[in-house]
Write an enzyme that holds these catalytic residues in place. Structure first.
Site, short mmCIF file in Angstrom:
data_model
loop_
_atom_site.label_atom_id
_atom_site.label_comp_id
_atom_site.label_asym_id
_atom_site.label_seq_id
_atom_site.Cartn_x
_atom_site.Cartn_y
_atom_site.Cartn_z
N ASN A 199 0.82 -1.23 0.00
CA ASN A 199 0.00 0.00 0.00
C ASN A 199 0.85 1.27 0.00
O ASN A 199 0.50 2.25 -0.66
CB ASN A 199 -0.98 -0.01 1.17
CG ASN A 199 -0.31 -0.08 2.52
OD1 ASN A 199 0.72 -0.73 2.68
ND2 ASN A 199 -0.89 0.57 3.50
N GLY A 259 2.06 -5.42 7.27
CA GLY A 259 1.05 -6.07 6.45
C GLY A 259 -0.19 -6.41 7.25
O GLY A 259 -0.49 -5.76 8.26
N SER A 260 -0.90 -7.42 6.81
CA SER A 260 -2.18 -7.78 7.42
C SER A 260 -1.99 -8.56 8.72
O SER A 260 -0.93 -9.14 8.97
CB SER A 260 -3.00 -8.62 6.44
OG SER A 260 -2.41 -9.89 6.25
N GLU A 308 3.89 -4.48 12.16
CA GLU A 308 3.04 -3.30 11.92
C GLU A 308 1.82 -3.78 11.13
O GLU A 308 1.90 -4.03 9.93
CB GLU A 308 3.83 -2.23 11.15
CG GLU A 308 5.00 -1.65 11.92
CD GLU A 308 4.58 -0.91 13.17
OE1 GLU A 308 3.41 -0.47 13.25
OE2 GLU A 308 5.40 -0.79 14.09
N CYS A 342 -3.34 1.76 6.42
CA CYS A 342 -3.62 0.97 7.63
C CYS A 342 -4.14 1.83 8.78
O CYS A 342 -4.80 1.32 9.69
CB CYS A 342 -2.38 0.20 8.07
SG CYS A 342 -0.95 1.24 8.41
N GLU A 373 -11.07 -5.50 8.63
CA GLU A 373 -10.56 -4.21 8.14
C GLU A 373 -10.91 -4.06 6.66
O GLU A 373 -10.72 -4.98 5.86
CB GLU A 373 -9.04 -4.16 8.33
CG GLU A 373 -8.41 -2.85 7.90
CD GLU A 373 -6.91 -2.83 8.09
OE1 GLU A 373 -6.31 -1.75 7.93
OE2 GLU A 373 -6.33 -3.88 8.42
#
Length: 443
Positions: free
Chosen positions: A99, A172-173, A194, A228, A318
């Site tokens: 992203n 990331g996720s 993160e 995020c 999310e």
């Protein structure tokens, strides 16, 4: 070469990196556009200029950060001098997301190098153009045995995680973060994760509604919602909800025009998989604004949804896209029922002129970081730690904290020889009274 000792070499290399980044800035901006039509303004504001600033700040302070620091010694060790040495962990693996593919690869890299580590960077395969320019920059700047770039898909990442590292930094996720943590646990490797989460944004009836709408539209639809720390859903006081929706609609038009698809300032969804994931979230929902899509370039318009159920798909995970659910609340109990329905988020935002209410919200909920009367901007201050809590992440970084993240703080006590107190040595008979007197004094 011993990278962990030679501070001057680190600084020289970081200066070389700075020159390389400035030389290739136009290529980076083009790569970001080619990957998902990120506007040049956003590329500069959120990626290239941020990295240049972080790099300049690190170069300026690296000697001060790396220097051993003296701390107040313990009385029980008298006489002594106590220090903290900043030692690199060793071999670092950085796995970057798609992203903000440039910023979130280079920011931890800069800190890891400054702290004296050897580094492998794995850019995201979902942004191949940006990945190539990152590899090019790394190859032009660093020696292979110092920093290397490994491109490839999820299988490559899996192979990298199977190796033994001294530290792993992943962005990331949550789902992939769990896999990274599991792989790291095999070797007891420390990690920074993160991640993300369902970030609430609260708007009460005292808020400056027009300004709140403008700032929320900017923070939510920046990067087409693929951020995020963006607001994931709104909780709006029922007394102002109708008015606020109209203001949001006006601000979306002000930012992106009547047809955002033709706006040069609105990016696209990264790939077909994420595009289809977001389309599923729109099914059977009440669309107030937007909802237009185009599969040819993965376009989804800025979209507002009215009162989705908490068990709906759009509220289950999310969103990570340009879809913004709007829920109303009557009181603080309503807020709590919604917010505590989810894991601890990466961010929380509140728009209110009621200082006591805002303070109460900030203190009552656990989250990574956030803002009062704005969105997203807490990320920009290198003096603030950036990171999550619980499912939204482990650890934090930015500024000096980034250097500290990639440094082991080694404790050293230098004991003087001119005095040696015999109390601690065996035999202990007859010493208990004096021991308790000293410990009582220390407490």
């Amino acid at each position: 070469m011993n990278f962990k000792i030679d501070i001057n070499y680190r600084k020289i290399t970081l200066k070389k990196l700075l020159n390389c980044l400035q030389l290739h800035e136009h290529e980076i901006i083009k790569a970001l556009y080619d990957d998902f039509k990120k506007p040049a303004f956003e590329a500069v504001a959120t990626e290239t200029s941020y990295i240049i600033a972080e790099l300049n700040y690190t170069i300026k302070n690296i000697h001060k950060w790396a220097k051993p620091s003296m701390v107040l010694p313990s009385f029980i060790n008298f006489p002594s001098t106590d220090y903290i040495y900043k030692e690199p962990y060793g071999k670092i693996l950085i796995i970057a997301p798609w992203n903000y593919p440039y910023q979130l690869a280079l920011c931890p890299l800069i800190a890891a190098v400054a702290a004296g580590n050897q580094v492998v960077v794995k850019p995201s395969e979902l942004t191949p153009n940006t990945s190539r320019i990152i590899a090019k920059i790394i190859n032009e700047t660093f020696e292979k045995n110092h920093v290397d770039c490994v491109e490839g898909n999820a299988n490559v990442a899996k192979e990298l995680l199977a190796q033994r590292w001294d530290y792993i930094f992943f962005t990331g996720s949550v789902a992939v973060g769990k896999l990274v943590a599991k792989a790291a646990a095999e070797n007891l490797t420390p990690v920074t994760l993160e991640l993300g989460g369902k970030n609430p944004c609260i708007i009460d009836e005292t808020a400056n509604l027009k300004l709140a709408a403008k700032r929320i539209v900017w923070g939510k639809f920046l990067n087409a919602g693929q951020t995020c720390i963006a607001p994931d859903y709104l909780l709006v006081s029922e007394n102002v909800k109708h008015v606020f929706i109209e203001l949001l609609q006006t601000e979306i038009t002000n930012a992106y025009g009547i047809n955002p698809e033709t706006s040069p300032d609105f990016p696209r969804i990264i790939n077909e998989k994420n595009y289809n994931r977001l389309l599923e979230m729109l099914k059977d929902e009440t669309i107030i604004v937007g909802g237009n899509v185009n599969s040819t370039d993965y376009y989804i318009a800025p979209t507002l949804l009215d009162e989705p159920h908490l068990n709906s798909l759009v509220m289950a995970t999310e969103i990570f896209g340009p879809i913004l659910p709007i829920l109303s609340f009557k009181n603080e109990a309503n807020l709590e029922n919604v917010i505590r329905n989810y894991e601890k988020p990466l961010s929380l935002f509140i728009f209110s002129e009621n200082k006591s209410f805002a303070k109460k919200i900030i203190q009552n909920y656990s989250f990574g970081g956030g803002c009062i009367n704005d969105t997203v901007i807490h990320f920009a201050n290198h003096r603030l730690p950036f990171g999550g809590v619980g499912h939204s992440g482990i650890g934090a970084y930015h500024g000096k904290l980034s250097f500290d993240t990639f440094s082991h703080r080694k404790a050293i006590v230098k004991k003087a020889n001119w005095l040696d107190i015999s109390l601690r040595y065996a035999p202990y008979q007859g010493k208990m009274k004096n021991l308790k007197r000293i410990l009582k004094y220390l407490n």
